[in-house]
Motif scaffolding. Structure first.
Motif, PDB file in Angstrom:
ATOM      1  N   HIS A 107       0.853  -0.738  -0.040  1.00  0.00           N
ATOM      2  CA  HIS A 107       0.065   0.043   0.062  1.00  0.00           C
ATOM      3  C   HIS A 107       1.306   1.177   0.198  1.00  0.00           C
ATOM      4  O   HIS A 107       1.921   1.248   1.201  1.00  0.00           O
ATOM      5  N   ARG A 108       0.688   2.215  -1.351  1.00  0.00           N
ATOM      6  CA  ARG A 108       2.124   2.736  -1.092  1.00  0.00           C
ATOM      7  C   ARG A 108       0.556   4.417  -0.812  1.00  0.00           C
ATOM      8  O   ARG A 108      -0.496   4.685  -1.072  1.00  0.00           O
ATOM      9  N   GLU A 109       1.870   5.071  -0.004  1.00  0.00           N
ATOM     10  CA  GLU A 109       0.611   6.449   0.198  1.00  0.00           C
ATOM     11  C   GLU A 109       2.030   8.040   0.559  1.00  0.00           C
ATOM     12  O   GLU A 109       2.867   7.294   0.690  1.00  0.00           O
ATOM     13  N   GLU A 115       6.416   9.713  -0.617  1.00  0.00           N
ATOM     14  CA  GLU A 115       5.704   8.069  -1.067  1.00  0.00           C
ATOM     15  C   GLU A 115       6.611   6.904   0.233  1.00  0.00           C
ATOM     16  O   GLU A 115       7.706   7.335   0.132  1.00  0.00           O
ATOM     17  N   SER A 117       6.397   3.542   1.122  1.00  0.00           N
ATOM     18  CA  SER A 117       5.422   1.898   1.484  1.00  0.00           C
ATOM     19  C   SER A 117       4.968   0.715   2.314  1.00  0.00           C
ATOM     20  O   SER A 117       5.796   0.509   3.016  1.00  0.00           O
TER      21      SER A 117
END
Length: 253
Positions: A107-109, A115, A117
């Motif tokens: 899930h990348r945010e 960014e 991971s």
């Protein structure tokens, strides 16, 4: 068809997963990947062979359960009370098999413009083991993880940590030219013959000839022990042959 979802205790509050191993649950495979993070357990039960993928030229470690397609000689119908792993006749099940319908997804945010991971547990809700009414709960009544889900999380960690470490291991093996081709010529009790080629194993002779500095480097990384695990696991080829011969004698084709 697969239906992969991020696991959470709201959408999957009542989902149960079958912990058994069986042909009808997609466990009828003859081999799969294994990782250096589990070699100490795998080498006690199964042969570990190495191969280079034709498309990427990267090495993989492969653990064997049988000699032909869809043959898993470790699947058993024995009474569950005598088994540590339901339906699997061994004390340790390699992580890729033990994970069942679960996998790790990234899930990348964006956090403060950067960014990040984060690995997250995913589940294939269409997997045969996830279509179950009397399996293991994934969550407790208060929303916490069940002991079974904690076990799955550790299993996925073995894979997630093992992928990059196994690549580094093969880089080290290639640096010191420790791998050699191996051909297995096998004859079963019914006189059927089988030749397995295209794989490699660790050359213990080359390993023992390394100088002190190289041995220390391998030892510090943990890959010296891994090399001996791979070499020692080859004795389990005999175990697989014995399992196959018992199957043939029982008339189970």
């Amino acid at each position: 068809m697969q239906k992969i979802e991020v696991l959470n205790n709201i959408a999957h509050e009542h989902l149960r997963v079958n912990p058994r191993f069986a042909v009808e649950l997609n466990d009828d495979v003859a081999s799969t990947f294994t990782y250096v993070t589990e070699f100490s357990d795998v080498q006690k039960e199964y042969p570990i062979l190495c191969r280079k993928t034709p498309d990427t030229e990267e090495y993989q470690a492969i653990v064997f359960f049988g000699f032909e397609k869809k043959e898993n000689l470790f699947l058993t119908d024995s009474k569950p009370g005598k088994q540590r792993n339901l339906g699997w006749n061994a004390d340790y099940v390699p992580a890729v098999m033990a994970r069942g319908p679960f996998s790790i997804g990234i899930h990348r945010e964006i956090v403060n413009g950067v960014e990040k991971s984060n690995p997250m547990v995913h589940i294939d809700v269409n997997h045969p083991k996830a279509i179950c009414e009397d399996g293991q709960n994934l969550f407790l009544e208060n929303g916490g993880n069940s002991p079974y889900l904690n076990h799955i999380a550790k299993t996925l960690e073995i894979i997630n940590d093992g992928i990059p470490l196994t690549k580094l291991m093969f880089d080290a093996f290639n640096k010191h030219q420790l791998l050699e081709s191996v051909v297995l010529d096998i004859e079963f009790q019914n006189q059927d013959k089988l030749k397995i080629s295209g794989f490699e194993t660790v050359n213990v002779g080359k390993l023992s000839c390394l100088n002190g500095e190289d041995l220390e480097e391998l030892n510090r990384s943990g890959f010296l022990q891994a090399a001996y695990f791979i070499a020692a696991s080859m004795s389990n080829i005999r175990k697989l042959i014995d399992l196959k011969n018992r199957k043939l004698l029982a008339g189970d084709n």
